[in-house]
Design a protein around this motif. Structure first.
Motif, mmCIF file in Angstrom:
data_model
loop_
_atom_site.group_PDB
_atom_site.id
_atom_site.type_symbol
_atom_site.label_atom_id
_atom_site.label_comp_id
_atom_site.label_asym_id
_atom_site.label_seq_id
_atom_site.Cartn_x
_atom_site.Cartn_y
_atom_site.Cartn_z
ATOM 1 N N PRO A 43 45.463 -47.222 -15.767
ATOM 2 C CA PRO A 43 44.101 -46.893 -16.184
ATOM 3 C C PRO A 43 43.753 -45.445 -15.855
ATOM 4 C CG PRO A 43 44.043 -48.055 -14.098
ATOM 5 C CD PRO A 43 45.494 -48.036 -14.538
ATOM 6 N N ALA A 44 42.782 -44.922 -16.566
ATOM 7 C CA ALA A 44 42.327 -43.557 -16.308
ATOM 8 C C ALA A 44 41.595 -43.520 -14.979
ATOM 9 C CB ALA A 44 41.393 -43.110 -17.429
ATOM 10 N N SER A 45 41.971 -42.604 -14.107
ATOM 11 C CA SER A 45 41.271 -42.470 -12.839
ATOM 12 C C SER A 45 41.514 -41.082 -12.286
ATOM 13 C CB SER A 45 41.725 -43.531 -11.824
ATOM 14 O OG SER A 45 43.095 -43.396 -11.529
ATOM 15 N N ALA A 46 40.619 -40.658 -11.403
ATOM 16 C CA ALA A 46 40.702 -39.302 -10.871
ATOM 17 C C ALA A 46 41.810 -39.109 -9.841
ATOM 18 C CB ALA A 46 39.350 -38.907 -10.272
ATOM 19 N N PRO A 47 42.081 -40.079 -8.936
ATOM 20 C CA PRO A 47 43.060 -39.800 -7.875
ATOM 21 C C PRO A 47 44.429 -39.341 -8.351
ATOM 22 C CG PRO A 47 41.768 -41.727 -7.286
ATOM 23 C CD PRO A 47 41.384 -41.364 -8.698
ATOM 24 N N PRO A 48 45.064 -39.970 -9.367
ATOM 25 C CA PRO A 48 46.386 -39.466 -9.774
ATOM 26 C C PRO A 48 46.346 -38.031 -10.279
ATOM 27 C CG PRO A 48 46.023 -41.672 -10.641
ATOM 28 C CD PRO A 48 44.713 -41.208 -10.089
ATOM 29 N N ILE A 49 45.265 -37.656 -10.945
ATOM 30 C CA ILE A 49 45.129 -36.280 -11.408
ATOM 31 C C ILE A 49 45.046 -35.337 -10.221
ATOM 32 C CG2 ILE A 49 43.567 -34.694 -12.620
ATOM 33 C CD1 ILE A 49 42.897 -37.111 -14.459
ATOM 34 N N ALA A 50 44.220 -35.708 -9.242
ATOM 35 C CA ALA A 50 44.065 -34.873 -8.050
ATOM 36 C C ALA A 50 45.372 -34.772 -7.266
ATOM 37 C CB ALA A 50 42.958 -35.441 -7.166
ATOM 38 N N ARG A 52 48.387 -35.015 -8.444
ATOM 39 C CA ARG A 52 49.328 -34.168 -9.186
ATOM 40 C C ARG A 52 49.033 -32.692 -8.937
ATOM 41 N NH1 ARG A 52 52.208 -31.210 -10.364
ATOM 42 N NH2 ARG A 52 53.326 -30.734 -12.287
ATOM 43 N N VAL A 53 47.766 -32.319 -8.907
ATOM 44 C CA VAL A 53 47.408 -30.931 -8.619
ATOM 45 C C VAL A 53 47.834 -30.559 -7.204
ATOM 46 C CG1 VAL A 53 45.508 -29.293 -8.366
ATOM 47 C CG2 VAL A 53 45.492 -30.939 -10.263
ATOM 48 N N ALA A 54 47.574 -31.436 -6.243
ATOM 49 C CA ALA A 54 47.924 -31.147 -4.849
ATOM 50 C C ALA A 54 49.430 -30.985 -4.681
ATOM 51 C CB ALA A 54 47.398 -32.262 -3.946
ATOM 52 N N PRO A 78 35.661 -32.501 -8.468
ATOM 53 C CA PRO A 78 35.431 -32.943 -7.081
ATOM 54 C C PRO A 78 36.641 -33.649 -6.471
ATOM 55 C CG PRO A 78 33.515 -33.422 -8.430
ATOM 56 C CD PRO A 78 34.604 -32.992 -9.377
ATOM 57 N N ALA A 79 37.329 -34.489 -7.247
ATOM 58 C CA ALA A 79 38.502 -35.182 -6.722
ATOM 59 C C ALA A 79 39.614 -34.189 -6.396
ATOM 60 C CB ALA A 79 39.000 -36.214 -7.731
ATOM 61 N N ILE A 80 39.777 -33.177 -7.246
ATOM 62 C CA ILE A 80 40.792 -32.151 -6.981
ATOM 63 C C ILE A 80 40.438 -31.379 -5.723
ATOM 64 C CG2 ILE A 80 41.830 -30.026 -7.881
ATOM 65 C CD1 ILE A 80 41.413 -31.249 -10.718
ATOM 66 N N GLY A 81 39.150 -31.067 -5.560
ATOM 67 C CA GLY A 81 38.718 -30.372 -4.358
ATOM 68 C C GLY A 81 39.012 -31.161 -3.096
ATOM 69 N N ARG A 82 38.797 -32.480 -3.142
ATOM 70 C CA ARG A 82 39.094 -33.320 -1.976
ATOM 71 C C ARG A 82 40.582 -33.331 -1.678
ATOM 72 N NH1 ARG A 82 36.179 -39.046 -1.796
ATOM 73 N NH2 ARG A 82 36.814 -38.803 0.376
ATOM 74 N N ALA A 83 41.408 -33.322 -2.721
ATOM 75 C CA ALA A 83 42.854 -33.335 -2.522
ATOM 76 C C ALA A 83 43.360 -32.031 -1.911
ATOM 77 C CB ALA A 83 43.560 -33.598 -3.851
ATOM 78 N N LEU A 84 42.605 -30.954 -2.094
ATOM 79 C CA LEU A 84 42.968 -29.644 -1.526
ATOM 80 C C LEU A 84 42.036 -29.277 -0.373
ATOM 81 C CD1 LEU A 84 43.527 -27.677 -4.867
ATOM 82 C CD2 LEU A 84 45.244 -28.834 -3.469
ATOM 83 N N SER A 85 41.534 -30.283 0.335
ATOM 84 C CA SER A 85 40.443 -30.070 1.287
ATOM 85 C C SER A 85 40.837 -29.292 2.533
ATOM 86 C CB SER A 85 39.833 -31.421 1.706
ATOM 87 O OG SER A 85 40.829 -32.241 2.304
ATOM 88 N N ASN A 86 42.140 -29.047 2.735
ATOM 89 C CA ASN A 86 42.508 -28.194 3.872
ATOM 90 C C ASN A 86 42.255 -26.723 3.564
ATOM 91 O OD1 ASN A 86 44.566 -28.187 1.961
ATOM 92 N ND2 ASN A 86 46.162 -27.762 3.476
ATOM 93 N N ALA A 87 41.906 -26.409 2.302
ATOM 94 C CA ALA A 87 41.562 -25.038 1.918
ATOM 95 C C ALA A 87 40.048 -24.898 1.810
ATOM 96 C CB ALA A 87 42.219 -24.692 0.584
ATOM 97 N N ALA A 170 32.269 -38.136 -5.363
ATOM 98 C CA ALA A 170 31.886 -38.184 -3.950
ATOM 99 C C ALA A 170 30.729 -37.232 -3.679
ATOM 100 C CB ALA A 170 33.077 -37.820 -3.066
ATOM 101 N N ALA A 171 29.757 -37.709 -2.915
ATOM 102 C CA ALA A 171 28.597 -36.878 -2.576
ATOM 103 C C ALA A 171 29.024 -35.662 -1.759
ATOM 104 C CB ALA A 171 27.580 -37.702 -1.797
ATOM 105 N N GLY A 172 28.358 -34.536 -2.008
ATOM 106 C CA GLY A 172 28.569 -33.338 -1.209
ATOM 107 C C GLY A 172 29.567 -32.356 -1.789
ATOM 108 N N TRP A 173 30.213 -32.702 -2.900
ATOM 109 C CA TRP A 173 31.218 -31.782 -3.441
ATOM 110 C C TRP A 173 30.594 -30.452 -3.819
ATOM 111 C CZ3 TRP A 173 30.979 -29.520 -8.222
ATOM 112 C CH2 TRP A 173 30.093 -30.075 -9.148
ATOM 113 N N ASP A 174 29.336 -30.489 -4.340
ATOM 114 C CA ASP A 174 28.714 -29.246 -4.798
ATOM 115 C C ASP A 174 27.991 -28.498 -3.674
ATOM 116 O OD1 ASP A 174 26.805 -31.213 -4.656
ATOM 117 O OD2 ASP A 174 25.908 -30.833 -6.608
#
Length: 230
Positions: A43-50, A52-54, A78-87, A170-174
């Motif tokens: 199914p379409a979902s954000a985590p696999p996309i995030a 893959r970017v990470a 936002p999901a991509i940002g969470r996956a790269l959250s150490n930056a 997720a709340a707070g991404w912006d």
């Protein structure tokens, strides 16, 4: 600066090739993850996309990364940002959908979904450039047949279900710095609202694939927005 350029899930990484080449010549670090294979999965979902970017980016702790999304990829920022959250993350939306501050959002608006359902066969959509008449598609490309061919060939046939899904936000991404670049309708609609929220806005007049038509102007706008974000 480290730029991560995210292509529309209906297209492919070649849409960012001219801008990425120019950014590198200007001394920036650039990643352009290829999301074509993950875009067609169900199914379409954000985590696999995030994820893959990470996998592609390998963010260094504490470095500053600008996540730049085009078109419907904006909903996955936002999901991509969470996956790269150490930056240290900032977001730039380029002729892109902007997700809400929290909650969930539909990938395909209801009025657009009815059009897509009419185009689908056996649950699959035609390639994005086949959704429109050639008279509408041709002006989006520069007079470079090789680039147009590369962009056309790598387009996936997306499952209709991708546009029937919602994306959790997720709340707070912006709370991270955010900016917005638009080429024209319908992405002009959010400009006033986002400006009132304090986002730096740039208008680079053109059609939806203007980054392949005038990469210099789009690159200039990206650098201006990132500078404004500090």
């Amino acid at each position: 600066m480290h730029f991560v350029l995210i292509h529309s899930l209906a297209l492919g990484p070649s849409t960012w090739q001219p801008v990425s080449a120019l950014l590198r010549r200007r001394g920036h670090v650039v990643h352009v993850p290829n999301l074509v294979e993950v875009a067609v999965r169900e199914p379409a979902s954000a985590p696999p996309i995030a994820w893959r970017v990470a996998e592609d980016v390998h963010a260094v702790p504490g470095e500053t990364i600008a996540i730049v999304t085009h078109s419907n990829a904006g909903l996955f920022a936002p999901a991509i940002g969470r996956a790269l959250s150490n930056a240290s993350i900032s977001y730039v939306f380029v002729d892109a959908s902007v997700p809400p501050s929290s909650g969930s959002t539909h990938i395909g608006p209801a009025d657009f979904l009815s059009q897509l359902r009419a185009k689908a066969k056996n649950g699959l959509l035609p390639r994005w450039t086949e959704w429109w008449d050639e008279a509408d598609v041709a002006p989006m490309f520069p007079p470079d047949p090789e680039l147009r061919d590369a962009i056309t060939r790598e387009q996936p046939r997306l499952p209709l279900s991708r546009y029937e899904q919602t994306v959790d936000v997720a709340a707070g991404w912006d709370d991270s710095p955010c900016g917005y670049i638009y080429f024209g309708p319908p992405y002009d609609r959010p400009a006033d609202e986002l400006a009132q929220r304090g986002w730096p806005i740039r208008h680079v007049p053109g059609l939806h694939l203007h980054m392949v038509v005038d990469p210099a102007a789009v690159t200039d706008a990206l650098e201006e927005v990132v500078t404004a974000l500090g």
